[in-house]
Design a protein around this motif. Structure first.
Motif, PDB file in Angstrom:
ATOM      1  N   UNK A  15       5.320  15.145   0.677  1.00 21.74           N
ATOM      2  CA  UNK A  15       3.963  15.063   0.116  1.00 21.74           C
ATOM      3  C   UNK A  15       3.504  13.613  -0.019  1.00 21.74           C
ATOM      4  N   UNK A  16       4.412  12.740  -0.462  1.00 19.09           N
ATOM      5  CA  UNK A  16       4.074  11.316  -0.572  1.00 19.09           C
ATOM      6  C   UNK A  16       3.671  10.779   0.802  1.00 19.09           C
ATOM      7  N   UNK A  17       4.464  11.082   1.818  1.00 18.45           N
ATOM      8  CA  UNK A  17       4.160  10.615   3.177  1.00 18.45           C
ATOM      9  C   UNK A  17       2.829  11.185   3.667  1.00 18.45           C
ATOM     10  N   UNK A  18       2.595  12.463   3.424  1.00 22.82           N
ATOM     11  CA  UNK A  18       1.348  13.108   3.848  1.00 22.82           C
ATOM     12  C   UNK A  18       0.139  12.395   3.233  1.00 22.82           C
ATOM     13  N   UNK A  19       0.209  12.111   1.948  1.00 19.21           N
ATOM     14  CA  UNK A  19      -0.905  11.432   1.273  1.00 19.21           C
ATOM     15  C   UNK A  19      -1.074  10.014   1.816  1.00 19.21           C
ATOM     16  N   UNK A  20       0.039   9.307   1.958  1.00 18.61           N
ATOM     17  CA  UNK A  20      -0.028   7.921   2.456  1.00 18.61           C
ATOM     18  C   UNK A  20      -0.675   7.879   3.835  1.00 18.61           C
ATOM     19  N   UNK A  21      -0.231   8.746   4.734  1.00 16.58           N
ATOM     20  CA  UNK A  21      -0.777   8.747   6.083  1.00 16.58           C
ATOM     21  C   UNK A  21      -2.242   9.174   6.110  1.00 16.58           C
ATOM     22  N   UNK A  22      -2.610  10.130   5.261  1.00 16.81           N
ATOM     23  CA  UNK A  22      -4.003  10.583   5.228  1.00 16.81           C
ATOM     24  C   UNK A  22      -4.949   9.477   4.775  1.00 16.81           C
ATOM     25  N   UNK A  23      -4.412   8.518   4.032  1.00 13.75           N
ATOM     26  CA  UNK A  23      -5.213   7.383   3.563  1.00 13.75           C
ATOM     27  C   UNK A  23      -5.098   6.184   4.503  1.00 13.75           C
ATOM     28  N   UNK A  24      -4.310   6.339   5.569  1.00 16.51           N
ATOM     29  CA  UNK A  24      -4.168   5.271   6.550  1.00 16.51           C
ATOM     30  C   UNK A  24      -3.408   4.062   6.030  1.00 16.51           C
ATOM     31  N   UNK A  25      -2.492   4.298   5.094  1.00 19.12           N
ATOM     32  CA  UNK A  25      -1.745   3.200   4.480  1.00 19.12           C
ATOM     33  C   UNK A  25      -0.349   3.083   5.078  1.00 19.12           C
ATOM     34  N   UNK A  26       0.143   1.848   5.133  1.00 21.04           N
ATOM     35  CA  UNK A  26       1.500   1.611   5.629  1.00 21.04           C
ATOM     36  C   UNK A  26       2.498   1.737   4.484  1.00 21.04           C
ATOM     37  N   UNK A  27       3.749   1.940   4.862  1.00 15.32           N
ATOM     38  CA  UNK A  27       4.832   1.933   3.872  1.00 15.32           C
ATOM     39  C   UNK A  27       4.822   0.623   3.094  1.00 15.32           C
ATOM     40  N   UNK A  28       4.671  -0.476   3.820  1.00 14.26           N
ATOM     41  CA  UNK A  28       4.713  -1.796   3.200  1.00 14.26           C
ATOM     42  C   UNK A  28       3.604  -1.970   2.164  1.00 14.26           C
ATOM     43  N   UNK A  29       2.395  -1.522   2.497  1.00 16.01           N
ATOM     44  CA  UNK A  29       1.257  -1.681   1.579  1.00 16.01           C
ATOM     45  C   UNK A  29       1.469  -0.886   0.297  1.00 16.01           C
ATOM     46  N   UNK A  30       1.858   0.375   0.440  1.00 15.77           N
ATOM     47  CA  UNK A  30       2.056   1.235  -0.730  1.00 15.77           C
ATOM     48  C   UNK A  30       3.215   0.713  -1.573  1.00 15.77           C
ATOM     49  N   UNK A  31       4.299   0.341  -0.921  1.00 16.45           N
ATOM     50  CA  UNK A  31       5.454  -0.183  -1.653  1.00 16.45           C
ATOM     51  C   UNK A  31       5.090  -1.457  -2.397  1.00 16.45           C
ATOM     52  N   UNK A  32       4.360  -2.353  -1.749  1.00 17.80           N
ATOM     53  CA  UNK A  32       3.934  -3.594  -2.402  1.00 17.80           C
ATOM     54  C   UNK A  32       3.091  -3.290  -3.626  1.00 17.80           C
ATOM     55  N   UNK A  33       2.112  -2.418  -3.466  1.00 19.45           N
ATOM     56  CA  UNK A  33       1.239  -2.052  -4.588  1.00 19.45           C
ATOM     57  C   UNK A  33       2.013  -1.387  -5.724  1.00 19.45           C
ATOM     58  N   UNK A  34       3.066  -0.646  -5.370  1.00 25.00           N
ATOM     59  CA  UNK A  34       3.871   0.051  -6.384  1.00 25.00           C
ATOM     60  C   UNK A  34       4.951  -0.857  -6.990  1.00 25.00           C
ATOM     61  N   UNK A  35       5.165  -2.009  -6.358  1.00 25.10           N
ATOM     62  CA  UNK A  35       6.175  -2.926  -6.874  1.00 25.10           C
ATOM     63  C   UNK A  35       7.603  -2.497  -6.563  1.00 25.10           C
TER      64      UNK A  35
END
Length: 68
Positions: A15-35
């Motif tokens: 589900x996390x991956x599905x949401x991330x991809x639907x928003x066009x975000x990279x692993x790196x961007x989401x991880x950075x924002x999440x710390x």
């Protein structure tokens, strides 16, 4: 129906991956924002680790979605 621990870990990651991809975000961007490290986020998405509720919370905030 009750999910096994392993099935739940995989479903959350998917589900996390599905949401991330639907928003066009990279692993790196989401991880950075999440710390968190991007490799940790990758392991979460792949269902390889049983992460904490807090980690799911910070990832949900970086995705701008409810933890639910």
């Amino acid at each position: 129906m009750r999910l096994s621990k392993e099935d739940l870990i995989v479903k959350v990651g998917e589900r996390v991956r599905e949401i991330r991809l639907s928003k066009g975000l990279t692993l790196e961007r989401v991880a950075f924002d999440a710390g968190i490290d991007y490799s940790q986020l990758s392991r979460i998405e792949l269902g390889k680790i049983n992460t904490s509720i807090y980690q799911i919370y910070v990832v949900s905030k970086s995705l701008d979605v409810s933890i639910v």
